[in-house]
Motif scaffolding. Structure first.
Motif, PDB file in Angstrom:
ATOM      1  N   VAL A  40       0.835  -1.203   0.000  1.00 41.24           N
ATOM      2  CA  VAL A  40       0.000   0.000   0.000  1.00 41.24           C
ATOM      3  C   VAL A  40       0.867   1.250   0.000  1.00 41.24           C
ATOM      4  CG1 VAL A  40      -1.634   1.340   1.398  1.00 41.24           C
ATOM      5  CG2 VAL A  40      -1.998  -1.100   1.047  1.00 41.24           C
ATOM      6  N   VAL A  41       1.897   1.271   0.819  1.00 40.78           N
ATOM      7  CA  VAL A  41       2.789   2.430   0.877  1.00 40.78           C
ATOM      8  C   VAL A  41       3.513   2.624  -0.447  1.00 40.78           C
ATOM      9  CG1 VAL A  41       4.890   3.317   1.957  1.00 40.78           C
ATOM     10  CG2 VAL A  41       3.072   2.388   3.370  1.00 40.78           C
ATOM     11  N   ALA A  42       3.952   1.541  -1.062  1.00 38.11           N
ATOM     12  CA  ALA A  42       4.658   1.644  -2.344  1.00 38.11           C
ATOM     13  C   ALA A  42       3.747   2.216  -3.420  1.00 38.11           C
ATOM     14  CB  ALA A  42       5.186   0.271  -2.763  1.00 38.11           C
ATOM     15  N   PHE A  43       2.508   1.756  -3.479  1.00 43.12           N
ATOM     16  CA  PHE A  43       1.589   2.285  -4.483  1.00 43.12           C
ATOM     17  C   PHE A  43       1.186   3.725  -4.172  1.00 43.12           C
ATOM     18  CE2 PHE A  43       1.031  -2.131  -5.801  1.00 43.12           C
ATOM     19  CZ  PHE A  43       1.120  -1.962  -7.171  1.00 43.12           C
ATOM     20  N   TYR A  44       1.023   4.064  -2.894  1.00 43.59           N
ATOM     21  CA  TYR A  44       0.710   5.447  -2.539  1.00 43.59           C
ATOM     22  C   TYR A  44       1.835   6.374  -2.970  1.00 43.59           C
ATOM     23  CZ  TYR A  44       0.037   9.673   0.134  1.00 43.59           C
ATOM     24  OH  TYR A  44      -0.092  10.982   0.482  1.00 43.59           O
ATOM     25  N   GLU A  45       3.071   5.991  -2.674  1.00 41.42           N
ATOM     26  CA  GLU A  45       4.223   6.794  -3.072  1.00 41.42           C
ATOM     27  C   GLU A  45       4.293   6.918  -4.590  1.00 41.42           C
ATOM     28  OE1 GLU A  45       6.690   8.513  -1.532  1.00 41.42           O
ATOM     29  OE2 GLU A  45       5.615   8.276   0.344  1.00 41.42           O
ATOM     30  N   ALA A  46       3.962   5.839  -5.280  1.00 43.74           N
ATOM     31  CA  ALA A  46       4.025   5.857  -6.741  1.00 43.74           C
ATOM     32  C   ALA A  46       2.991   6.801  -7.337  1.00 43.74           C
ATOM     33  CB  ALA A  46       3.827   4.446  -7.289  1.00 43.74           C
ATOM     34  N   PHE A  47       1.788   6.813  -6.779  1.00 47.04           N
ATOM     35  CA  PHE A  47       0.741   7.682  -7.317  1.00 47.04           C
ATOM     36  C   PHE A  47       0.843   9.111  -6.798  1.00 47.04           C
ATOM     37  CE2 PHE A  47      -1.392   3.593  -8.172  1.00 47.04           C
ATOM     38  CZ  PHE A  47      -1.692   3.802  -9.504  1.00 47.04           C
ATOM     39  N   ALA A  48       1.435   9.303  -5.616  1.00 47.41           N
ATOM     40  CA  ALA A  48       1.506  10.634  -5.028  1.00 47.41           C
ATOM     41  C   ALA A  48       2.617  11.481  -5.639  1.00 47.41           C
ATOM     42  CB  ALA A  48       1.712  10.530  -3.519  1.00 47.41           C
ATOM     43  N   THR A  49       3.627  10.856  -6.164  1.00 49.72           N
ATOM     44  CA  THR A  49       4.735  11.618  -6.749  1.00 49.72           C
ATOM     45  C   THR A  49       4.479  11.847  -8.235  1.00 49.72           C
ATOM     46  OG1 THR A  49       5.939   9.579  -7.169  1.00 49.72           O
ATOM     47  CG2 THR A  49       6.433  10.716  -5.122  1.00 49.72           C
ATOM     48  N   PRO A  50       4.883  12.975  -8.746  1.00 46.10           N
ATOM     49  CA  PRO A  50       4.654  13.235 -10.161  1.00 46.10           C
ATOM     50  C   PRO A  50       5.557  12.407 -11.079  1.00 46.10           C
ATOM     51  CG  PRO A  50       5.860  15.049  -9.161  1.00 46.10           C
ATOM     52  CD  PRO A  50       5.472  14.112  -8.072  1.00 46.10           C
ATOM     53  N   ASP A  51       6.586  11.791 -10.511  1.00 50.95           N
ATOM     54  CA  ASP A  51       7.501  10.996 -11.309  1.00 50.95           C
ATOM     55  C   ASP A  51       6.894   9.616 -11.541  1.00 50.95           C
ATOM     56  OD1 ASP A  51       9.676  10.000 -12.612  1.00 50.95           O
ATOM     57  OD2 ASP A  51      10.922   9.800 -10.832  1.00 50.95           O
ATOM     58  N   ARG A  52       6.590   9.281 -12.758  1.00 49.63           N
ATOM     59  CA  ARG A  52       5.940   8.007 -13.070  1.00 49.63           C
ATOM     60  C   ARG A  52       6.901   6.824 -13.048  1.00 49.63           C
ATOM     61  NH1 ARG A  52       1.206   8.503 -11.404  1.00 49.63           N
ATOM     62  NH2 ARG A  52       0.171  10.338 -12.194  1.00 49.63           N
ATOM     63  N   VAL A  53       8.181   7.090 -12.868  1.00 52.19           N
ATOM     64  CA  VAL A  53       9.137   5.989 -12.765  1.00 52.19           C
ATOM     65  C   VAL A  53       8.864   5.187 -11.498  1.00 52.19           C
ATOM     66  CG1 VAL A  53      11.591   5.434 -12.542  1.00 52.19           C
ATOM     67  CG2 VAL A  53      10.850   7.223 -14.113  1.00 52.19           C
ATOM     68  N   MET A  54       8.474   5.880 -10.419  1.00 51.30           N
ATOM     69  CA  MET A  54       8.147   5.187  -9.172  1.00 51.30           C
ATOM     70  C   MET A  54       6.962   4.254  -9.356  1.00 51.30           C
ATOM     71  SD  MET A  54      10.298   5.755  -6.842  1.00 51.30           S
ATOM     72  CE  MET A  54       9.403   5.104  -5.450  1.00 51.30           C
ATOM     73  N   LEU A  55       5.982   4.672 -10.153  1.00 51.76           N
ATOM     74  CA  LEU A  55       4.840   3.800 -10.421  1.00 51.76           C
ATOM     75  C   LEU A  55       5.300   2.561 -11.167  1.00 51.76           C
ATOM     76  CD1 LEU A  55       1.840   3.184 -10.419  1.00 51.76           C
ATOM     77  CD2 LEU A  55       1.624   4.570 -12.480  1.00 51.76           C
ATOM     78  N   ARG A  56       6.157   2.746 -12.126  1.00 52.61           N
ATOM     79  CA  ARG A  56       6.655   1.600 -12.886  1.00 52.61           C
ATOM     80  C   ARG A  56       7.428   0.653 -11.971  1.00 52.61           C
ATOM     81  NH1 ARG A  56      10.433   3.546 -16.868  1.00 52.61           N
ATOM     82  NH2 ARG A  56       8.730   4.920 -17.397  1.00 52.61           N
ATOM     83  N   HIS A  57       8.238   1.201 -11.054  1.00 50.84           N
ATOM     84  CA  HIS A  57       8.981   0.358 -10.122  1.00 50.84           C
ATOM     85  C   HIS A  57       8.028  -0.364  -9.172  1.00 50.84           C
ATOM     86  CE1 HIS A  57      12.791   1.543 -11.560  1.00 50.84           C
ATOM     87  NE2 HIS A  57      12.792   2.757 -11.039  1.00 50.84           N
ATOM     88  N   ALA A  58       6.997   0.323  -8.717  1.00 50.21           N
ATOM     89  CA  ALA A  58       6.035  -0.300  -7.812  1.00 50.21           C
ATOM     90  C   ALA A  58       5.312  -1.434  -8.506  1.00 50.21           C
ATOM     91  CB  ALA A  58       5.040   0.729  -7.300  1.00 50.21           C
ATOM     92  N   LEU A  59       4.947  -1.222  -9.753  1.00 49.38           N
ATOM     93  CA  LEU A  59       4.260  -2.265 -10.494  1.00 49.38           C
ATOM     94  C   LEU A  59       5.187  -3.452 -10.764  1.00 49.38           C
ATOM     95  CD1 LEU A  59       2.165  -0.129 -12.966  1.00 49.38           C
ATOM     96  CD2 LEU A  59       1.346  -1.396 -10.979  1.00 49.38           C
ATOM     97  N   ASN A  60       6.462  -3.197 -10.894  1.00 49.80           N
ATOM     98  CA  ASN A  60       7.413  -4.287 -11.107  1.00 49.80           C
ATOM     99  C   ASN A  60       7.864  -4.938  -9.806  1.00 49.80           C
ATOM    100  OD1 ASN A  60       7.404  -3.946 -13.858  1.00 49.80           O
ATOM    101  ND2 ASN A  60       9.128  -2.538 -13.863  1.00 49.80           N
ATOM    102  N   GLY A  61       7.485  -4.380  -8.683  1.00 50.52           N
ATOM    103  CA  GLY A  61       7.867  -4.938  -7.403  1.00 50.52           C
ATOM    104  C   GLY A  61       9.223  -4.467  -6.922  1.00 50.52           C
ATOM    105  N   ILE A  62       9.846  -3.514  -7.627  1.00 49.75           N
ATOM    106  CA  ILE A  62      11.166  -3.047  -7.239  1.00 49.75           C
ATOM    107  C   ILE A  62      11.060  -2.079  -6.073  1.00 49.75           C
ATOM    108  CG2 ILE A  62      13.178  -1.757  -8.021  1.00 49.75           C
ATOM    109  CD1 ILE A  62      12.612  -2.880 -10.804  1.00 49.75           C
ATOM    110  N   ALA A  63      10.011  -1.272  -6.035  1.00 55.88           N
ATOM    111  CA  ALA A  63       9.872  -0.268  -4.988  1.00 55.88           C
ATOM    112  C   ALA A  63       9.707  -0.903  -3.635  1.00 55.88           C
ATOM    113  CB  ALA A  63       8.685   0.650  -5.299  1.00 55.88           C
ATOM    114  N   PHE A  64       9.139  -2.096  -3.572  1.00 53.10           N
ATOM    115  CA  PHE A  64       8.945  -2.748  -2.296  1.00 53.10           C
ATOM    116  C   PHE A  64      10.219  -3.432  -1.917  1.00 53.10           C
ATOM    117  CE2 PHE A  64       6.480  -4.135   1.115  1.00 53.10           C
ATOM    118  CZ  PHE A  64       6.867  -5.417   1.429  1.00 53.10           C
TER     119      PHE A  64
END
Length: 64
Positions: A40-64
Motif C-alpha cells: 500500500v505504501v509503495a503504491f501510494y508513493e508511486a501515485f503521489a509523486t509526479p515521477d511516473r518511474v516510481m509507479l513503474r517500479h512499484a508495479l514491477n515490485g522493485i519499490a517494495f
C-alpha cells in the motif's frame, strides 16, 4: 578458484571470505500484514509523486 593460481595468499583470502559468508537467520520473515502495508505504501508513493518511474517500479515490485 582456478587450478592455476598465481597468488596463493590472494586465493587464501578469497577462500576465507567465501567461507565466512552466512545466510541470514531463517527467523527473519515478513508477515502478511507487513507485506500488505508495504504494498500500500509503495503504491501510494508511486501515485503521489509526479515521477511516473516510481509507479513503474512499484508495479514491477522493485519499490517494495
Amino acid at each position: 578458484m582456478t587450478t592455476q593460481i598465481r597468488d596463493p595468499q590472494f586465493a587464501t583470502a578469497v577462500n576465507e571470505i567465501a567461507t565466512s559468508i552466512e545466510w541470514p537467520d531463517t527467523s527473519f520473515a515478513l508477515s502478511i500484514w507487513e507485506i500488505a502495508a508495504g504494498t500500500v505504501v509503495a503504491f501510494y508513493e508511486a501515485f503521489a509523486t509526479p515521477d511516473r518511474v516510481m509507479l513503474r517500479h512499484a508495479l514491477n515490485g522493485i519499490a517494495f
